[in-house]
Motif scaffolding. Structure first.
Motif, PDB file in Angstrom:
ATOM      1  N   PHE A   1      11.765  12.086  -3.073  1.00 27.65           N
ATOM      2  CA  PHE A   1      10.315  13.056  -2.745  1.00 27.65           C
ATOM      3  C   PHE A   1       9.097  11.834  -2.362  1.00 27.65           C
ATOM      4  N   THR A   2       9.412  10.546  -2.581  1.00 28.19           N
ATOM      5  CA  THR A   2       8.327   9.805  -1.804  1.00 28.19           C
ATOM      6  C   THR A   2       8.722   9.169  -0.712  1.00 28.19           C
ATOM      7  N   ASN A   3      10.112   8.993  -0.386  1.00 29.88           N
ATOM      8  CA  ASN A   3      10.295   8.148   0.827  1.00 29.88           C
ATOM      9  C   ASN A   3      11.776   8.476   1.211  1.00 29.88           C
TER      10      ASN A   3
ATOM     11  N   GLU B   1      13.054  14.851   4.968  1.00 31.94           N
ATOM     12  CA  GLU B   1      11.420  14.936   5.027  1.00 31.94           C
ATOM     13  C   GLU B   1      10.841  16.136   5.517  1.00 31.94           C
TER      14      GLU B   1
ATOM     15  N   MET C   1      12.516   5.845   5.933  1.00 32.50           N
ATOM     16  CA  MET C   1      12.460   6.391   7.156  1.00 32.50           C
ATOM     17  C   MET C   1      11.110   6.196   7.723  1.00 32.50           C
TER      18      MET C   1
ATOM     19  N   ILE D   1       7.569   7.017   9.942  1.00 29.10           N
ATOM     20  CA  ILE D   1       6.719   7.942  10.519  1.00 29.10           C
ATOM     21  C   ILE D   1       6.185   7.553  11.474  1.00 29.10           C
TER      22      ILE D   1
ATOM     23  N   SER E   1      14.136   1.669  10.886  1.00 31.55           N
ATOM     24  CA  SER E   1      15.051   2.545  10.148  1.00 31.55           C
ATOM     25  C   SER E   1      15.209   3.896  10.643  1.00 31.55           C
TER      26      SER E   1
ATOM     27  N   LYS F   1       6.367   2.970   6.154  1.00 30.07           N
ATOM     28  CA  LYS F   1       7.818   2.549   5.828  1.00 30.07           C
ATOM     29  C   LYS F   1       8.122   3.054   4.442  1.00 30.07           C
ATOM     30  N   GLY F   2       6.967   3.353   3.485  1.00 32.93           N
ATOM     31  CA  GLY F   2       7.241   3.653   1.906  1.00 32.93           C
ATOM     32  C   GLY F   2       7.554   2.477   1.376  1.00 32.93           C
ATOM     33  N   LEU F   3       6.782   1.303   1.769  1.00 30.56           N
ATOM     34  CA  LEU F   3       7.295  -0.117   1.240  1.00 30.56           C
ATOM     35  C   LEU F   3       6.057  -0.668   0.694  1.00 30.56           C
TER      36      LEU F   3
ATOM     37  N   ALA G   1       6.681  13.050   0.049  1.00 32.89           N
ATOM     38  CA  ALA G   1       7.167  12.056   1.033  1.00 32.89           C
ATOM     39  C   ALA G   1       5.910  11.292   2.003  1.00 32.89           C
ATOM     40  N   SER G   2       5.973  11.403   3.039  1.00 33.25           N
ATOM     41  CA  SER G   2       4.918  10.778   4.023  1.00 33.25           C
ATOM     42  C   SER G   2       3.707  11.504   3.999  1.00 33.25           C
ATOM     43  N   ASP G   3       3.549  12.771   3.364  1.00 41.09           N
ATOM     44  CA  ASP G   3       2.478  13.404   3.473  1.00 41.09           C
ATOM     45  C   ASP G   3       1.481  12.828   2.242  1.00 41.09           C
ATOM     46  N   LEU G   4       2.349  12.608   0.989  1.00 39.62           N
ATOM     47  CA  LEU G   4       1.941  12.166  -0.265  1.00 39.62           C
ATOM     48  C   LEU G   4       1.468  10.843   0.039  1.00 39.62           C
ATOM     49  N   ARG G   5       2.071   9.935   0.904  1.00 38.64           N
ATOM     50  CA  ARG G   5       2.157   8.476   1.062  1.00 38.64           C
ATOM     51  C   ARG G   5       0.514   8.279   1.693  1.00 38.64           C
TER      52      ARG G   5
END
Ligand code: ATP
Ligand code: MG
Lengths: 271, 241
Positions: free
Chosen positions: A254-256, A263, B1, B3, B241, B221-223, B85-89
């Protein structure tokens, strides 16, 4: 243990096996077809013991089919064919040694619409117990109280145990069904959209219940509510058109998420 | 993943697309304002332009207001959309970025205040060469960090992260020269101290630009690289990735 699980999951493999968790159910190259039409394709995944695993995915992707397969509810449907294995605590559920009644006791199932039997609250919970063994009334009463307490319903019904189950609200009926399932002390509880017909407060009660039951058994939850999956599950598996697309710790999914398809689904994007 | 910068325009809900788009647009507007504040503050100092310095000081209100407005918008999106996911980030990165931009705005005000102080000083001011040099460097970092944010460009972001280490070195060596000026000429102490505050402010701008760049990596990158050593990082970040 969880730490090593997370680190081993950084690999790019689409299917995580969670080797470091104790597996309760393991599904191995399992495929299933209705009248030759494939509904599940070569699924391999393991469901960790004493965890909540959520199955998510668009309508028709095979979530209910998979839950039913784990309980062998397809047995009577002659058009269903399957290959591969489903193992419960290491034992193949299709093994001739496996007693289907015993399998269904060990693997309880709760459906979307609450389906209490047309009898009293007490008799609903006693139902499975009566089928299973003759117990002294005292013992049976204890188990019924325990099951209703575990299902977070005891306080609401203890004064009307002998009234009809139909008098309960939808949310209470669903918790009654869960109590009925718990009474026979299953190892696994499969829940197919258990809260989708309930109001928000009843939904939160069911979610709280799911979290609390984790210490007693292994739970598998099918839900269309992404936030619900995110709130209650430890692991999330995303199915699409009968295939397992992504499976990982819920925090990560849910985060990545690793894959674009996941997604897109969880964030409501056009695919 | 990974974006891309158009990832947030593909929701089934067009209104959600629009809300996320607005967050980005407003963040960029705030970034533009803050960039101008730094530029004007430094110009006011170098040219002794007191009117411009006062203007920078007064504009800080606008920067603060923008931060509150964008934070509000982020809160609304979190409450109403429960992004994942990417929206949250994206939402988290925007909240963090506004806080760094607001603090860059504060640094610009500090520079402007010191410009006003120095304008009262009639003797020659030492250290302006260093101010000019470091200000150009950090302004480029800030511009690049904002561009990286707008384009979701992690390569550019990583470049900013690396630049910050150079700025830190330049800052230390400038501080050493200024200490020498002070020891050589005690009459210059007040003005040199002012210049030191300015350099300190510019160095902080570089740090905030570095933070912005790190949020870009998180967003794409979620990193989370905030507490990592950059030398260990490049390969991980650059890997597609
Ligand atoms: N009894 C059946 N006979 C024939 N086909 C079936 C049967 N049950 C399900 N299917 C088909 O199998 C596929 C998977 O259905 P399934 O009910 O498992 O989906 P699901 O993921 O549970 O969907 P939903 O989220 O809508 O409940 C669908 O294409 C469905 O049409
Ligand atoms: Mg279903």
């Amino acid at each position: 243990m969880l730490a090593s699980l997370h680190s081993s999951n950084t690999s790019q493999a689409p299917v995580a096996h969670f080797l470091s968790e104790h597996s309760c159910l393991s599904i191995d190259h399992f495929s299933l077809a209705y009248a030759g039409k494939e509904a599940l394709r070569d699924l391999t995944l393991s469901v960790p013991r004493h965890r909540v695993t959520a199955f998510i995915g668009p309508s028709g992707c095979g979530k209910s089919t998979l839950l039913r397969a784990i309980n062998r509810l397809h047995d009577l449907n002659e058009s269903v064919t399957h290959s591969g294995q489903v193992k419960l605590e290491g034992q193949d559920i299709h093994d001739p040694q496996m007693n289907v009644t015993e399998l269904r006791r060990r693997v309880g199932m709760v459906f979307q619409t609450p389906n209490p039997f047309p009898m009293s609250i007490y008799e609903n919970v006693a139902f499975g117990l009566r089928l299973q063994q003759r117990l002294p009334k005292r013992k049976r009463d204890d188990i019924i109280e325990w099951a209703l307490t575990s299902a977070a319903l005891w306080d609401e019904v203890k004064d009307r145990l002998h009234r009809s189950a139909w008098q309960l609200s939808g949310g209470q009926q669903q918790r009654l069904v869960i109590a009925r399932t718990l009474a026979v002390q299953p190892d696994v509880l499969l829940l197919d959209e258990p809260a989708s017909a309930l109001d928000p407060i009843s939904t939160l009660k069911i979610e709280e219940l799911i979290r609390n039951l984790k210490s007693e058994l292994t739970l598998v939850l099918v839900t269309h509510n992404m936030q619900q999956a995110a709130r209650v599950s430890d692991y999330t598996a995303f199915l699409h058109q009968g295939e397992l697309v992504e499976y990982g710790p819920t925090d990560q999914v849910f985060t990545n998420p690793r894959l674009q398809r996941t997604e897109n689904y969880i964030t409501g994007r056009i695919t | 993943m990974d974006i891309t910068s158009d990832s947030h325009s593909q929701h089934i809900s067009r209104q959600f697309n629009q809300e996320l788009e607005e967050l980005k647009t407003h963040l960029m507007a705030m970034g533009g304002l803050v960039e101008k504040q730094v530029q004007d503050a430094v110009f006011a100092l170098l040219e002794g332009d007191t009117r411009l310095a006062e203007q920078v000081r007064d504009n800080d209100r606008q920067v603060n207001d923008l931060q509150l407005q964008i934070d509000d918008e982020c809160t609304r999106v979190l409450a109403r959309r429960q992004p994942a996911a990417s929206d949250l980030r994206l939402v988290l990165a925007v909240i963090r970025a506004t806080s760094d931009l607001e603090r860059i705005g504060d640094e610009a005000s500090k520079i402007a205040r010191n410009a006003l102080l120095l304008s009262e000083n009639s003797s020659t001011i030492r250290g302006l060469v260093e101010v000019r040099h470091i200000s150009e460097h950090v302004r480029k970092m800030l511009r690049d960090a904002l561009t990286a944010f707008a384009r979701f460009d992690t390569d550019l972001a990583m470049q900013v992260v690396r630049e910050d280490q150079l700025v830190d070195d330049e800052y230390s060596s400038a501080m050493r020269s200024l200490m020498t000026f002070m020891m050589e000429d005690s009459r210059s102490i007040t003005s040199v101290l002012s210049i030191m505050w300015v350099l300190r402010a510019l160095e902080r701008v570089g740090d905030h630009a570095d933070n912005l760049a790190e949020y870009v990596v998180y967003l794409v990158k979620g990193l989370d690289i905030r507490h990592s050593d950059t030398d260990d990082l490049d390969p991980k970040v650059l890997k597609k990735s």
